[in-house]
Design an enzyme around this catalytic site. Structure first.
Site, PDB file in Angstrom:
ATOM      1  N   LYS A 152       0.823  -1.196   0.000  1.00 37.09           N
ATOM      2  CA  LYS A 152       0.000   0.000   0.000  1.00 37.09           C
ATOM      3  C   LYS A 152       0.877   1.275   0.000  1.00 37.09           C
ATOM      4  O   LYS A 152       2.077   1.207   0.199  1.00 37.09           O
ATOM      5  CB  LYS A 152      -0.956  -0.002   1.199  1.00 37.09           C
ATOM      6  CG  LYS A 152      -2.011  -1.111   1.085  1.00 37.09           C
ATOM      7  CD  LYS A 152      -2.874  -0.957  -0.167  1.00 37.09           C
ATOM      8  CE  LYS A 152      -3.978  -1.993  -0.259  1.00 37.09           C
ATOM      9  NZ  LYS A 152      -3.525  -3.338  -0.615  1.00 37.09           N
TER      10      LYS A 152
HETATM   11  C1  LIG Z   1      -9.732  -2.271  -1.923  1.00 26.86           C
HETATM   12  C2  LIG Z   1      -9.155  -3.072  -0.804  1.00 26.86           C
HETATM   13  N1  LIG Z   1      -9.893  -3.268   0.308  1.00 26.86           N
HETATM   14  C3  LIG Z   1      -9.398  -3.965   1.345  1.00 26.86           C
HETATM   15  C4  LIG Z   1      -8.127  -4.508   1.307  1.00 26.86           C
HETATM   16  C5  LIG Z   1      -7.665  -5.325   2.453  1.00 26.86           C
HETATM   17  O1  LIG Z   1      -6.494  -4.857   3.041  1.00 26.86           O
HETATM   18  P1  LIG Z   1      -5.512  -5.873   3.823  1.00 26.86           P
HETATM   19  O2  LIG Z   1      -4.672  -6.570   2.793  1.00 26.86           O
HETATM   20  O3  LIG Z   1      -4.697  -4.957   4.659  1.00 26.86           O
HETATM   21  O4  LIG Z   1      -6.349  -6.786   4.598  1.00 26.86           O
HETATM   22  C6  LIG Z   1      -7.327  -4.330   0.177  1.00 26.86           C
HETATM   23  C7  LIG Z   1      -5.986  -4.909   0.094  1.00 26.86           C
HETATM   24  O5  LIG Z   1      -5.407  -5.064  -0.949  1.00 26.86           O
HETATM   25  C8  LIG Z   1      -7.867  -3.592  -0.920  1.00 26.86           C
HETATM   26  O6  LIG Z   1      -7.158  -3.407  -2.029  1.00 26.86           O
END
Ligand SMILES: Cc1ncc(COP(=O)(O)O)c(C=O)c1O
Length: 405
Positions: free
Chosen positions: A186
């Site tokens: 991210k």
């Molecule tokens: C649009 C979106 N929502 C939620 C998430 C979930 O994040 P995490 O990987 O930190 O659980 C991601 C992760 O790539 C994402 O791209």
């Protein structure tokens, strides 16, 4: 979305502060931690940087969505309208609270099509969850108007759009709540981590308790805390928060590099009349983690993707239409409702409904879209070289197409 690309002494210093005390947990052990409260400090910094009244750090973006949904009172039987182009985490979180994910079409913003949202509203709809994909925003004015009209909750999944804004406000701070992900890929990373942002104190207090077994966090004795409701463990560790603290201080620098590199690349690709670009409701608010562009047909897009592969420059160019992670076309596990434990039959029926639902409008957009990830490490020469390569490859495929027409 590569915060990890510029990683170094700042992250090491923050992590070493924690390692020096050995207190890796965010709560308690007050005397031993020698004034280190990395998670608390990061929450305060998030509030300052993004202009939110409250921020609750958790262990992932997925946990942030689950926590936010629960804190907003979304659960059994409630329908949550979300886009067909997102990451699997968005519907996982909705299912995890027993609610129904209702996936609808996206438009050329690559986010929720407001008309599709309107047609999906039923008496069971409780929440609209725009996902600000690939660094940029949904049409929030249109979605807020729908929420107001139908008295619905707006939960922004801003996991991919840290630092982006809409009409002067940061994404994630505009709806009833918003979420960030700080996973490894991210804009800024904690390694793993996430946050819920909200301007509503009650929602925040619920997030605070829910992400730590429902503890009320009152008083100095953790063992004596009460549980006003049932929660779970979605805590972030001090080590992860420490990394995030170093990264958030670099956010402005990351955004400036992304903006510069994206503009250079866009300038090169825009010389080709057949290339068009993602519609951005507020161009000034784009965090520029990607440049998303369209070709006129699926056939030409596939030919370009194939040529990128042949020339060994596909890496960093994403054709989401064929991607297993981000678009409904390849989500057979969702469409067949494959779960490890039983779902309520009513929920299962609504999930399986996605197998036969028509996503032609989204297909028409996604089948022509390529997103080029913007690196923090490129210098001007490298961006130009990359842009020229992609651009001559598109021209080559256009000529091949004309020759065979
Ligand atoms: C649009 C979106 N929502 C939620 C998430 C979930 O994040 P995490 O990987 O930190 O659980 C991601 C992760 O790539 C994402 O791209």
């Amino acid at each position: 979305m590569p915060g990890f690309e510029l990683f170094g002494g700042e992250e090491r210093k923050e992590v070493n502060d924690v390692l020096d005390t050995g207190i890796l947990m965010r709560y308690g052990f007050d005397a031993l931690r020698k004034g280190n409260w990395k998670a608390k400090e990061l929450e305060e910094t998030i509030c300052k940087v993004f202009g939110a009244k409250h921020a609750q750090l958790v262990s992932s973006g997925t946990a942030a969505l689950t926590t936010a949904l629960s804190a907003l009172g979304i659960g059994y039987g409630d329908e949550v309208i979300m886009p067909a182009f997102t990451f699997v985490a968005s519907f996982e979180a909705v299912l995890s609270v027993g609610a129904v994910p209702v996936l609808v079409d996206v438009d050329d913003t690559l986010t929720l099509a407001p008309a599709a949202v309107r047609s999906a509203i039923t008496p069971k709809t409780k929440c609209i969850m725009p996902v600000h994909m690939c660094g940029s925003m949904a049409d929030l004015d249109a979605l807020m108007a729908i929420c107001k009209e139908h008295k619905l909750i707006l939960l922004e999944d801003a996991c991919q759009s840290i630092g982006a804004s809409y009409k002067g406000k940061h994404l994630g701070t505009i709806g009833d709540a918003g979420t960030f992900s700080f996973d490894f890929v991210k804009t800024i990373t904690c390694g793993e981590g996430g946050a819920v942002l909200t301007n509503n104190e009650t929602t925040y207090i619920k997030c605070d308790g829910y992400s730590d077994h429902g503890h009320d966090h009152k008083g100095a004795d953790r063992g004596a805390e009460l549980h006003p409701f049932i929660g779970y463990n979605f805590r972030i560790s001090e080590l992860h928060a420490a990394v995030g603290l170093a990264q958030i201080k670099k956010l402005d620098r990351f955004l400036a590099i992304q903006k510069k590199n994206q503009a250079l690349l866009k300038n090169i690709l825009s010389q080709i009349p057949e290339v068009s670009f993602r519609r951005i409701p507020d161009p000034a608010g784009d965090s520029c983690t990607f440049l998303s562009w369209f070709l006129p047909t699926e056939e030409l897009t596939r030919a370009v993707v194939n040529e990128l592969k042949v020339q060994n420059i596909l890496a960093g160019n994403f054709y989401w239409y064929d991607n297993n992670w981000h678009y409904i076309r390849r989500w057979d596990h969702l469409k067949n409702s494959v779960t490890l434990n039983a779902l309520h039959p009513e929920l299962k029926e609504k999930v399986i409904h996605h197998a036969t639902k028509d996503f032609a409008a989204s297909d028409a957009v996604m089948s022509r879209c390529i997103s080029t990830a913007i690196s923090l490490l490129w210098n001007e020469e490298q961006v130009k070289e990359k842009g020229e390569k992609i651009s001559s490859l598109i021209k080559k495929m256009l000529n091949t197409q004309k020759a065979t027409a």
